[in-house]
Write a protein that holds these residues in place. Structure first.
Motif, PDB file in Angstrom:
ATOM      1  N   ALA A 291      12.387 -84.364  52.540  1.00 14.41           N
ATOM      2  CA  ALA A 291      13.845 -84.431  52.402  1.00 14.41           C
ATOM      3  C   ALA A 291      14.507 -84.955  53.673  1.00 14.41           C
ATOM      4  CB  ALA A 291      14.388 -83.047  52.049  1.00 14.41           C
ATOM      5  N   LEU A 292      14.037 -84.478  54.849  1.00 12.76           N
ATOM      6  CA  LEU A 292      14.688 -84.853  56.095  1.00 12.76           C
ATOM      7  C   LEU A 292      14.392 -86.291  56.503  1.00 12.76           C
ATOM      8  CD1 LEU A 292      16.504 -83.696  58.309  1.00 12.76           C
ATOM      9  CD2 LEU A 292      14.443 -83.111  59.597  1.00 12.76           C
ATOM     10  N   MET A 293      13.208 -86.778  56.180  1.00 11.81           N
ATOM     11  CA  MET A 293      12.852 -88.136  56.563  1.00 11.81           C
ATOM     12  C   MET A 293      13.395 -89.188  55.594  1.00 11.81           C
ATOM     13  SD  MET A 293      11.446 -87.677  59.356  1.00 11.81           S
ATOM     14  CE  MET A 293      10.926 -86.203  60.237  1.00 11.81           C
ATOM     15  N   ILE A 294      13.893 -88.739  54.453  1.00 10.28           N
ATOM     16  CA  ILE A 294      14.377 -89.685  53.452  1.00 10.28           C
ATOM     17  C   ILE A 294      15.888 -89.584  53.261  1.00 10.28           C
ATOM     18  CG2 ILE A 294      14.262 -90.320  50.998  1.00 10.28           C
ATOM     19  CD1 ILE A 294      11.356 -89.401  51.028  1.00 10.28           C
ATOM     20  N   GLY A 295      16.389 -88.359  53.026  1.00 11.78           N
ATOM     21  CA  GLY A 295      17.793 -88.172  52.684  1.00 11.78           C
ATOM     22  C   GLY A 295      18.788 -88.728  53.680  1.00 11.78           C
ATOM     23  N   PRO A 296      18.759 -88.324  54.967  1.00 11.35           N
ATOM     24  CA  PRO A 296      19.748 -88.834  55.921  1.00 11.35           C
ATOM     25  C   PRO A 296      19.708 -90.352  56.099  1.00 11.35           C
ATOM     26  CG  PRO A 296      18.718 -86.836  56.765  1.00 11.35           C
ATOM     27  CD  PRO A 296      17.945 -87.226  55.538  1.00 11.35           C
ATOM     28  N   ALA A 297      18.515 -90.955  56.051  1.00 10.61           N
ATOM     29  CA  ALA A 297      18.412 -92.412  56.212  1.00 10.61           C
ATOM     30  C   ALA A 297      19.078 -93.142  55.050  1.00 10.61           C
ATOM     31  CB  ALA A 297      16.942 -92.817  56.324  1.00 10.61           C
ATOM     32  N   LEU A 298      18.810 -92.677  53.824  1.00  6.52           N
ATOM     33  CA  LEU A 298      19.426 -93.306  52.655  1.00  6.52           C
ATOM     34  C   LEU A 298      20.938 -93.090  52.656  1.00  6.52           C
ATOM     35  CD1 LEU A 298      16.856 -92.421  49.840  1.00  6.52           C
ATOM     36  CD2 LEU A 298      17.182 -94.618  50.969  1.00  6.52           C
ATOM     37  N   ALA A 299      21.369 -91.902  53.061  1.00  7.48           N
ATOM     38  CA  ALA A 299      22.804 -91.616  53.093  1.00  7.48           C
ATOM     39  C   ALA A 299      23.527 -92.505  54.107  1.00  7.48           C
ATOM     40  CB  ALA A 299      23.028 -90.140  53.421  1.00  7.48           C
ATOM     41  N   LEU A 300      22.897 -92.716  55.269  1.00  8.43           N
ATOM     42  CA  LEU A 300      23.524 -93.563  56.284  1.00  8.43           C
ATOM     43  C   LEU A 300      23.658 -95.002  55.806  1.00  8.43           C
ATOM     44  CD1 LEU A 300      24.637 -93.846  59.147  1.00  8.43           C
ATOM     45  CD2 LEU A 300      22.298 -94.252  59.952  1.00  8.43           C
ATOM     46  N   PHE A 301      22.625 -95.517  55.146  1.00  5.79           N
ATOM     47  CA  PHE A 301      22.720 -96.886  54.621  1.00  5.79           C
ATOM     48  C   PHE A 301      23.804 -96.972  53.544  1.00  5.79           C
ATOM     49  CE2 PHE A 301      21.602-100.445  51.877  1.00  5.79           C
ATOM     50  CZ  PHE A 301      21.379-101.450  52.806  1.00  5.79           C
ATOM     51  N   ALA A 302      23.897 -95.940  52.699  1.00  5.98           N
ATOM     52  CA  ALA A 302      24.904 -95.936  51.638  1.00  5.98           C
ATOM     53  C   ALA A 302      26.315 -95.998  52.203  1.00  5.98           C
ATOM     54  CB  ALA A 302      24.742 -94.694  50.761  1.00  5.98           C
ATOM     55  N   VAL A 303      26.520 -95.367  53.352  1.00  8.20           N
ATOM     56  CA  VAL A 303      27.843 -95.356  53.984  1.00  8.20           C
ATOM     57  C   VAL A 303      28.349 -96.779  54.221  1.00  8.20           C
ATOM     58  CG1 VAL A 303      29.068 -94.798  56.128  1.00  8.20           C
ATOM     59  CG2 VAL A 303      27.580 -93.088  55.052  1.00  8.20           C
ATOM     60  N   PHE A 304      27.458 -97.644  54.705  1.00  6.12           N
ATOM     61  CA  PHE A 304      27.864 -99.005  55.072  1.00  6.12           C
ATOM     62  C   PHE A 304      27.351-100.073  54.104  1.00  6.12           C
ATOM     63  CE2 PHE A 304      27.675 -96.590  59.098  1.00  6.12           C
ATOM     64  CZ  PHE A 304      29.004 -96.733  59.489  1.00  6.12           C
ATOM     65  N   ILE A 430      34.424 -96.295  56.797  1.00 10.51           N
ATOM     66  CA  ILE A 430      34.787 -95.513  57.989  1.00 10.51           C
ATOM     67  C   ILE A 430      34.991 -94.029  57.655  1.00 10.51           C
ATOM     68  CG2 ILE A 430      36.469 -95.192  59.833  1.00 10.51           C
ATOM     69  CD1 ILE A 430      34.545 -97.541  60.217  1.00 10.51           C
ATOM     70  N   PRO A 431      35.848 -93.685  56.676  1.00 12.23           N
ATOM     71  CA  PRO A 431      35.969 -92.248  56.353  1.00 12.23           C
ATOM     72  C   PRO A 431      34.674 -91.645  55.821  1.00 12.23           C
ATOM     73  CG  PRO A 431      37.220 -93.601  54.795  1.00 12.23           C
ATOM     74  CD  PRO A 431      36.825 -94.484  55.913  1.00 12.23           C
ATOM     75  N   THR A 432      33.878 -92.449  55.126  1.00 16.33           N
ATOM     76  CA  THR A 432      32.595 -91.939  54.635  1.00 16.33           C
ATOM     77  C   THR A 432      31.653 -91.651  55.800  1.00 16.33           C
ATOM     78  OG1 THR A 432      32.851 -93.320  52.672  1.00 16.33           O
ATOM     79  CG2 THR A 432      30.694 -92.339  53.031  1.00 16.33           C
ATOM     80  N   PHE A 433      31.723 -92.463  56.853  1.00 12.33           N
ATOM     81  CA  PHE A 433      30.894 -92.218  58.032  1.00 12.33           C
ATOM     82  C   PHE A 433      31.287 -90.901  58.708  1.00 12.33           C
ATOM     83  CE2 PHE A 433      29.937 -93.018  62.620  1.00 12.33           C
ATOM     84  CZ  PHE A 433      28.559 -92.984  62.493  1.00 12.33           C
ATOM     85  N   VAL A 434      32.569 -90.596  58.704  1.00 11.44           N
ATOM     86  CA  VAL A 434      33.024 -89.314  59.249  1.00 11.44           C
ATOM     87  C   VAL A 434      32.428 -88.165  58.438  1.00 11.44           C
ATOM     88  CG1 VAL A 434      35.028 -87.835  59.687  1.00 11.44           C
ATOM     89  CG2 VAL A 434      35.163 -90.294  60.155  1.00 11.44           C
ATOM     90  N   VAL A 435      32.424 -88.323  57.117  1.00 14.81           N
ATOM     91  CA  VAL A 435      31.817 -87.315  56.245  1.00 14.81           C
ATOM     92  C   VAL A 435      30.333 -87.167  56.570  1.00 14.81           C
ATOM     93  CG1 VAL A 435      31.204 -86.757  53.849  1.00 14.81           C
ATOM     94  CG2 VAL A 435      33.476 -87.666  54.375  1.00 14.81           C
ATOM     95  N   TYR A 436      29.656 -88.283  56.806  1.00 16.48           N
ATOM     96  CA  TYR A 436      28.232 -88.267  57.134  1.00 16.48           C
ATOM     97  C   TYR A 436      27.976 -87.494  58.431  1.00 16.48           C
ATOM     98  CZ  TYR A 436      23.591 -89.997  58.427  1.00 16.48           C
ATOM     99  OH  TYR A 436      22.280 -90.080  58.796  1.00 16.48           O
TER     100      TYR A 436
END
Length: 466
Positions: A291-304, A430-436
């Motif tokens: 979960a940790l090696m996959i979730g945050p990376a995918l979420a960060l790409f989704a932001v931008f 930008i606001p989504t990155f703040v949420v991230y």
């Protein structure tokens, strides 16, 4: 060298392979997708969909049998090597003969010669897989990682060179062939085996008894890759197929360590099969790692993604950015339960694996096809999200053979990754990155396991000595 040292060293090399793969694959996909456009990229990608559908269960599950068996004779290995040779020749021939049928089913006559071409790669992959399984059995993940890393370099340099020379959708196909031949040569040099016809029933029967049940379940799982050529293409056209395949490919490329954990899991967990309490602890930690090696990376790409995908691939690919968050969320949820499939393999509960994949297939196809008829390309994400319900089958049957798994660690990571993924659908970058940032901060404040995993990963990055 003890098990822990082998796993850490192998995991490090496999992780390096994945990082290399991600970089090369992203660059390769960026150039090829941009130069070919959705239609030509779709033609190449659905050819590869057919290839991987066959390849992922082509050894009839005997590879997993070789890895999991505690003791196996030289004669048995020789006989299984002969089986790989026969399977490679037969499947390559059948795949080539089926090319016109596959082209008709996907309404794309252009793929006929492409399918016939990749059938040769299928033979090389099967021959290479036997050597690789011998290395997996000995936990030589470092060698496997190095071989596969080098082959990725061959694949992508060949593909990029050819696309610049005007080879169009032939470029990734020829690149795959070069990579498959290279993998066979390199793997065979490291773990050679006799290539002959030594098919003995007494050795093949137990392997096939286990393997056919594994491959049957795997075939059901592989049906997901046929959704694009057999579902998306006839309903929405080849352009939509290219967009969806790109979205899925980006999701896979950004999930750095999922393949590392899946590749290593059977060989590693088999060492703890007799100690169920320890196995449960290892599984709980492994789920959190996934979960940790996959979730945050995918979420960060989704932001931008709504900025990056049009910039990198071209404006015609913008729809992929809107599909990405939902596909990524489904991917994260399913990946957390990869180790449940490994546990069921370990205790030979193969019918449960087949039932899970059958549920996955039925949920994915029925809801995605209905969704695409009603909502066009956006209906595809309905199928992706509904398919995650199939994990309840895994939960039910895994608990019959192994209790004491702690889901709270992985669940928290998935939850905090899902928040920015969902936000990226409705908010600007930008606001989504703040949420991230807020979500990831809360994750590391409240999740001790996440902090521990980061520390372990940083420590493992230091040089390992024998």
């Amino acid at each position: 060298m003890d098990i822990a040292t082998k796993v850490k060293r192998g995991g490090k090399v496999l992780a390096m392979r994945q990082v290399t793969y991600m970089g090369l694959s992203f660059a390769n996909t960026m150039v090829i997708a941009r130069m070919l456009g959705p239609v030509n990229y779709g033609i190449a990608s659905i050819t590869l969909n057919y290839f991987f559908f066959v390849f992922w269960f082509a050894d009839l599950g005997t590879g997993d049998y070789i890895v999991k068996e505690q003791e196996i004779s030289d004669d048995a290995l020789r006989s299984l090597a002969s089986l790989h040779l026969v399977l490679g020749i037969v499947l390559a021939a059948l795949f080539s003969l089926a090319a016109p049928i596959l082209a008709w089913a996907s309404t794309q006559p252009e793929i006929t010669p492409l399918v016939r071409c990749v059938s040769i790669a299928l033979l090389f992959e099967l021959l290479a897989s036997f050597s690789i399984n011998l290395m997996r059995r000995e936990l030589d993940f470092a060698y496997v990682g190095g071989i596969e890393m080098l082959c990725q370099v061959f694949i992508y340099t060949t593909s990029l060179t050819l696309v610049f020379l005007g080879a169009s959708y032939w470029a990734p196909i020829i690149g795959l062939m070069v990579g498959s031949l290279s993998k066979f040569i390199l793997a065979y040099r490291k773990a050679p085996y006799p290539i002959s016809l030594y098919l003995k029933k007494q050795y093949l029967k137990p392997a096939l008894n286990f393997g056919l049940r594994v491959s049957g379940a795997q075939a059901l799982s592989n049906l997901k890759v046929l959704l694009v050529p057999l579902g998306v293409t006839p309903i929405l056209g080849i352009g939509a197929a290219g967009i969806i395949n790109l979205t899925v490919r980006l999701t896979q490329q950004l999930s750095l360590l999922r393949q590392v954990t899946r590749f290593m899991s059977l060989g590693v967990l088999s060492k703890f099969a007799t100690d169920k309490e320890r196995l449960a602890r290892v599984t709980s930690k492994g789920m959190a790692y996934q979960a940790l090696m996959i979730g945050p990376a995918l979420a960060l790409f989704a932001v931008f993604s709504t900025w990056l995908i049009p910039l990198v691939f071209g404006e015609e690919w913008f729809v992929s950015a809107k599909l990405f968050p939902a596909v990524a969320l489904a991917f994260v949820i399913l990946s957390v339960f990869d180790l449940h499939i490994t546990i069921l393999k370990l205790y030979e509960k193969l019918g449960a694996i087949a039932l899970h994949f059958l549920a996955y297939f039925l949920l994915l196809y029925s809801t995605a096809c209905l969704g695409m008829y009603l909502f066009g390309i956006w209906g595809y994400i309905i199928g992706q999200l509904f398919s995650t319900l199939s994990v309840f089958v895994l939960l039910r049957y895994t608990h019959r053979v192994l209790t004491g798994i702690d889901y709270s660690k992985a669940f928290g990571i998935v939850l905090f990754s899902a928040i920015p993924l969902v936000a990226s659908v409705f908010m600007k970058p930008i606001p989504t990155f703040v949420v991230y940032i807020v979500s990831m901060t809360m994750l590391f404040i409240f999740s001790k396991t996440s902090r521990e995993i980061v520390v372990e990963v940083l420590r493992s990055a230091k040089p390992t000595h024998s």
